[in-house]
Structure formats: C-alpha cells, structure tokens
Design a protein around this motif. Structure first.
Motif, PDB file in Angstrom:
ATOM      1  N   VAL A 136       4.401  -3.337 -10.895  1.00 40.97           N
ATOM      2  CA  VAL A 136       4.554  -1.975 -11.405  1.00 40.97           C
ATOM      3  C   VAL A 136       5.735  -1.916 -12.358  1.00 40.97           C
ATOM      4  O   VAL A 136       6.846  -2.338 -12.021  1.00 40.97           O
ATOM      5  N   GLU A 137       5.493  -1.392 -13.567  1.00 36.63           N
ATOM      6  CA  GLU A 137       6.568  -1.248 -14.544  1.00 36.63           C
ATOM      7  C   GLU A 137       7.056   0.185 -14.663  1.00 36.63           C
ATOM      8  O   GLU A 137       8.238   0.425 -14.957  1.00 36.63           O
ATOM      9  N   ALA A 138       6.171   1.157 -14.448  1.00 33.12           N
ATOM     10  CA  ALA A 138       6.565   2.562 -14.541  1.00 33.12           C
ATOM     11  C   ALA A 138       5.562   3.404 -13.766  1.00 33.12           C
ATOM     12  O   ALA A 138       4.405   3.004 -13.581  1.00 33.12           O
ATOM     13  N   VAL A 139       6.022   4.564 -13.314  1.00 39.68           N
ATOM     14  CA  VAL A 139       5.126   5.477 -12.592  1.00 39.68           C
ATOM     15  C   VAL A 139       5.328   6.896 -13.101  1.00 39.68           C
ATOM     16  O   VAL A 139       6.411   7.264 -13.571  1.00 39.68           O
ATOM     17  N   GLY A 140       4.260   7.708 -13.001  1.00 36.08           N
ATOM     18  CA  GLY A 140       4.366   9.107 -13.338  1.00 36.08           C
ATOM     19  C   GLY A 140       5.124   9.869 -12.263  1.00 36.08           C
ATOM     20  O   GLY A 140       5.291   9.394 -11.138  1.00 36.08           O
ATOM     21  N   GLU A 141       5.561  11.076 -12.593  1.00 38.16           N
ATOM     22  CA  GLU A 141       6.435  11.833 -11.699  1.00 38.16           C
ATOM     23  C   GLU A 141       5.778  12.252 -10.394  1.00 38.16           C
ATOM     24  O   GLU A 141       6.458  12.559  -9.410  1.00 38.16           O
ATOM     25  N   GLN A 142       4.438  12.241 -10.339  1.00 40.04           N
ATOM     26  CA  GLN A 142       3.749  12.628  -9.105  1.00 40.04           C
ATOM     27  C   GLN A 142       3.518  11.446  -8.163  1.00 40.04           C
ATOM     28  O   GLN A 142       3.089  11.631  -7.025  1.00 40.04           O
ATOM     29  N   VAL A 143       3.796  10.250  -8.614  1.00 44.60           N
ATOM     30  CA  VAL A 143       3.514   9.048  -7.831  1.00 44.60           C
ATOM     31  C   VAL A 143       4.643   8.777  -6.846  1.00 44.60           C
ATOM     32  O   VAL A 143       5.817   8.737  -7.223  1.00 44.60           O
ATOM     33  N   THR A 144       4.288   8.587  -5.568  1.00 43.43           N
ATOM     34  CA  THR A 144       5.303   8.373  -4.525  1.00 43.43           C
ATOM     35  C   THR A 144       5.094   7.108  -3.700  1.00 43.43           C
ATOM     36  O   THR A 144       6.009   6.671  -3.016  1.00 43.43           O
ATOM     37  N   THR A 145       3.916   6.517  -3.750  1.00 39.62           N
ATOM     38  CA  THR A 145       3.618   5.401  -2.842  1.00 39.62           C
ATOM     39  C   THR A 145       3.974   4.030  -3.405  1.00 39.62           C
ATOM     40  O   THR A 145       4.057   3.063  -2.653  1.00 39.62           O
ATOM     41  N   VAL A 146       4.146   3.930  -4.716  1.00 40.12           N
ATOM     42  CA  VAL A 146       4.604   2.684  -5.327  1.00 40.12           C
ATOM     43  C   VAL A 146       5.702   3.025  -6.319  1.00 40.12           C
ATOM     44  O   VAL A 146       5.800   4.158  -6.812  1.00 40.12           O
ATOM     45  N   ALA A 147       6.518   2.019  -6.628  1.00 39.98           N
ATOM     46  CA  ALA A 147       7.659   2.225  -7.524  1.00 39.98           C
ATOM     47  C   ALA A 147       7.804   1.031  -8.442  1.00 39.98           C
ATOM     48  O   ALA A 147       7.264  -0.054  -8.165  1.00 39.98           O
ATOM     49  N   PRO A 148       8.525   1.195  -9.569  1.00 36.43           N
ATOM     50  CA  PRO A 148       8.741   0.061 -10.460  1.00 36.43           C
ATOM     51  C   PRO A 148       9.322  -1.132  -9.709  1.00 36.43           C
ATOM     52  O   PRO A 148      10.221  -0.992  -8.878  1.00 36.43           O
ATOM     53  N   GLY A 149       8.776  -2.305 -10.003  1.00 36.62           N
ATOM     54  CA  GLY A 149       9.196  -3.521  -9.330  1.00 36.62           C
ATOM     55  C   GLY A 149       8.294  -3.942  -8.191  1.00 36.62           C
ATOM     56  O   GLY A 149       8.329  -5.100  -7.763  1.00 36.62           O
ATOM     57  N   ASP A 150       7.464  -3.023  -7.685  1.00 38.99           N
ATOM     58  CA  ASP A 150       6.545  -3.365  -6.600  1.00 38.99           C
ATOM     59  C   ASP A 150       5.450  -4.308  -7.097  1.00 38.99           C
ATOM     60  O   ASP A 150       4.952  -4.165  -8.218  1.00 38.99           O
ATOM     61  N   THR A 151       5.058  -5.240  -6.251  1.00 38.05           N
ATOM     62  CA  THR A 151       3.913  -6.098  -6.522  1.00 38.05           C
ATOM     63  C   THR A 151       2.680  -5.439  -5.929  1.00 38.05           C
ATOM     64  O   THR A 151       2.696  -5.001  -4.769  1.00 38.05           O
ATOM     65  N   VAL A 152       1.609  -5.352  -6.710  1.00 41.34           N
ATOM     66  CA  VAL A 152       0.438  -4.607  -6.263  1.00 41.34           C
ATOM     67  C   VAL A 152      -0.855  -5.369  -6.530  1.00 41.34           C
ATOM     68  O   VAL A 152      -0.937  -6.205  -7.425  1.00 41.34           O
ATOM     69  N   CYS A 153      -1.840  -5.049  -5.712  1.00 33.97           N
ATOM     70  CA  CYS A 153      -3.227  -5.470  -5.925  1.00 33.97           C
ATOM     71  C   CYS A 153      -3.999  -4.214  -6.274  1.00 33.97           C
ATOM     72  O   CYS A 153      -3.817  -3.168  -5.637  1.00 33.97           O
ATOM     73  N   LEU A 154      -4.854  -4.287  -7.296  1.00 34.75           N
ATOM     74  CA  LEU A 154      -5.610  -3.122  -7.740  1.00 34.75           C
ATOM     75  C   LEU A 154      -7.041  -3.185  -7.227  1.00 34.75           C
ATOM     76  O   LEU A 154      -7.657  -4.243  -7.210  1.00 34.75           O
ATOM     77  N   SER A 155      -7.558  -2.026  -6.835  1.00 35.45           N
ATOM     78  CA  SER A 155      -8.904  -1.951  -6.289  1.00 35.45           C
ATOM     79  C   SER A 155      -9.645  -0.788  -6.932  1.00 35.45           C
ATOM     80  O   SER A 155      -9.308  -0.373  -8.043  1.00 35.45           O
ATOM     81  N   TYR A 156     -10.638  -0.236  -6.232  1.00 40.47           N
ATOM     82  CA  TYR A 156     -11.405   0.881  -6.770  1.00 40.47           C
ATOM     83  C   TYR A 156     -10.635   2.191  -6.581  1.00 40.47           C
ATOM     84  O   TYR A 156      -9.746   2.304  -5.734  1.00 40.47           O
ATOM     85  N   ARG A 157     -11.009   3.184  -7.354  1.00 44.15           N
ATOM     86  CA  ARG A 157     -10.331   4.476  -7.321  1.00 44.15           C
ATOM     87  C   ARG A 157     -11.143   5.487  -6.511  1.00 44.15           C
ATOM     88  O   ARG A 157     -12.369   5.485  -6.525  1.00 44.15           O
TER      89      ARG A 157
END
Length: 362
Positions: free
Chosen positions: A65-86
């Motif tokens: 994760v490099e950046a998040v919108g202001e409503q995002v709370t569950t991940v933050a910049p620097g987190d390693t993530v796996c992406l799935s379906y929405r």
C-alpha cells in the motif's frame, strides 16, 4: 501518477505494455504498488470478448500500500496486501458473510470496466482506459483497490505465493473447505487439474480425503499425484471415465468438483458420484446439458460456487497458515515471468504449458 500497465486494445488482442496515468486514490480507494500478479483463466477468456476497450485486466494482485483515501481504515501505507474480488459490504449477503454473492452483483463491482459512477482512474494520452477489473486491474505497476478486496498479509510472505491466493487458489481450496467440508476419509474427484482444480486437490488431501484428478494434460496429472491424489486419469485414454472413477472410489466418490464448465464433463461427474453425492460447479460456462433423471434418481446435490464461498479477509490468512504448515504447497503450481513477458506467460498458460503463471514486478 505515471505507471506501466498491460493494455488489451482489441478483442482477443495481446497484452501490450503502455505508459498510463493513474489518478490519486479517492476517499474509498487504496493505491497499491503491485509486486506480483497471477494470470487467471478468467483474464484470458474475458479478453477474447470484452467490449469496452482499451482495457487493463488482472485480478490476482499482491503488493504494498502506497496511499489510502480518507475513508479507509483497515489498511495503511506500508502494509503488504493480497488483492481479491470486491464486494459492497452492506447488502444482506455481505452482512451474512456471503460476500461472494454480494447483491451488487459480479458485474457492477468487478466486471464493468469502471467505477460504479462510470469513471475510470486510468488514461492514455488523455483518453480514458477501462480498468477496475475485480476492483484492481493488477496487470500494472500500480492499481487502485478498495478495503473490501485488500487483505493485509505478513510482510515476509512471498508475493509470488500470495497473488494466486486472491482468486484461483481461493476458489479451489474454498470449494473444498467452505462448501463441501468433507469428513476425513471421504472421497472426491476433481475434473480439470488447472490452478483451481489442483488447489482443490491440495485442500482435499489436507483434509485426509482420497482424491482422484481427471485431466488430459500429463504434466498436470503428474502434479496432482505429487500433491497426494490417489489417482490421476487421462480422459482420452479411459473408455468410461465415470466407471473408472467409481472403480477407484468404491461405490463412487462422495463429492465431485467440475472446473471445466463443459456439459460432457459435468455428465461424467454426475455419473461417477455415489448415491446422494454432491457436485460443486466451479467452471464458468454459458449452459450445460445433463440427465435430470439421473440427478433425481441418485439424489445428487448440485452446488454453484463463486470464489470458493470465501470472505477474503478471513480466508486468505487461513490459506497462508495452511501453506506455512506444509499442507498447501502452492509453489508447486507456480511459474514466474517478468511483467514484460506477460504475453508469453499468457500464451504458455493457454497452451497448458504452465499451471499458474505469476508476473513479477520490482
């Protein structure tokens, strides 16, 4: 920001690396630097008929994760993530833990080529490029995703292993672990030993099931046996596949999984099953014909499955634990390719030369 992405510019056309511009994340979006992306059969089959072009596909991304919108709370910049379906997260299905069957539908959130407001965050020389595939379009150096399809994973977990967990592995393993839930000692047959089918084989073996795999490609049958399948059959060399399966699994298997979506194969699965067996339909197809009387007379249960009935936020960590325990050896399915070789990776996958190609990005 300027990124590189693999763009499909004509129906059935190649993946071509282009320099695109990507918008900054909106309040509900997450900007992810992609470090690995799996190629799924869905990416390859969809590009053959996709009407909204040019388009960026990819729906098995992993990254940081490099950046998040202001409503995002569950991940933050620097987190390693796996992406799935929405999924929407608010409808009745999502509220009951059935996010794979979100009332918003697979099209609106995952397969429209745009955000829900019709916009796209990608442009090529000022002209819009479609994306937002499964809420990510991860055939790119960077992608915009959402909280519902971003799963935080350990920073030291290999991205090449993580990427396929978001769809293919999740679908196959989830069909076994979340849907069929076989008891130890049960028997199961998997028709189609691609990434989804072999993920099902792994999960069923981990549950101490006797597994039979059916696939025409010798290398895939070899991997199935290596993963613990008690038998792997070539349908071209077996006069009666259903009878052969029933011979191996006395009285027929308790469960069957079809990953092909083909009528003839589904009929074989129904014929192979024992009385009151269960068939999980995982392969995508427009239609299928089979003998309804056989289904009724045997009391067969048919179960359609999307994304392994998985809630990614809880199931992907479960898959990682199984891998760490040595019970889900995903690495046996993977062949890596540099991102620049995406078209060669796609060709190799379509030809059956590799099982799960994973693109690596620096």
């Amino acid at each position: 920001m300027r990124i590189q992405a693999a763009v499909v510019e004509s129906r059935g056309g190649p993946f071509t690396i282009r320099n695109l511009d990507l918008e900054e994340p909106r309040p509900d979006e997450v900007l992810v630097k992609i470090t690995a992306a799996g190629i799924c059969h869905t990416d390859l089959s969809t590009r053959a008929f996709w009407p909204r072009l040019p388009m960026v596909f990819g729906h098995e991304g992993a990254g940081i994760v490099e950046a998040v919108g202001e409503q995002v709370t569950t991940v933050a910049p620097g987190d390693t993530v796996c992406l799935s379906y929405r999924s929407c997260g608010t409808c009745g299905q999502c509220a009951s833990g059935r996010t794979a069957y979100c009332d918003a539908g697979i099209t609106a959130l995952n397969a429209s080529g745009t955000r829900t407001d019709g916009s796209t965050g990608l442009t090529l020389m000022g002209e819009g490029v479609y994306g937002n595939f499964f809420g990510q379009s991860s055939f790119a150096t960077h992608a915009l995703a959402y909280e519902s399809n971003c799963v935080k994973i350990p920073a030291d977990f290999s991205p090449t292993l993580a990427a396929p967990l978001g769809c293919g592995v999740q679908t196959g393993a989830g069909t076994v672990l979340n849907v069929l839930q076989p008891a130890a000692g049960s028997s199961l047959v998997v028709f189609g030993a691609g990434a989804v089918g072999l993920s099902a084989v792994m999960a069923a073996v981990a549950e101490d099931c006797a597994v039979v795999a059916v696939d025409p490609i010798a290398s895939r049958r070899s991997v199935a046996r290596d993963l613990g399948a008690v038998a792997a059959l070539d349908p071209a060399e077996v006069p009666d596949v259903a009878a052969a399966v029933r011979d191996i699994a006395s009285d027929g298997p308790h469960y069957a999984i079809d990953t092909t979506g083909r009528s003839a194969v589904i009929s074989q699965a129904i014929a192979a099953l024992r009385q009151r067996g269960t068939l999980a339909l995982v392969g995508i197809g427009k239609s299928a014909e089979f003998d309804i009387m056989t289904v009724m007379a045997k009391g067969i249960q048919l179960r359609g499955v999307i994304e392994g009935d998985a809630v990614p936020q809880s199931f992907i960590p479960q898959l990682i634990k199984l891998y760490e325990q040595g019970r889900l050896p995903v690495e046996k399915l993977i062949t890596t390719f540099p991102f620049s070789d995406i078209e060669e990776a796609a060709r190799a996958a379509a030809a059956g030369e590799v099982i799960k190609p994973v693109l690596t990005l620096s």
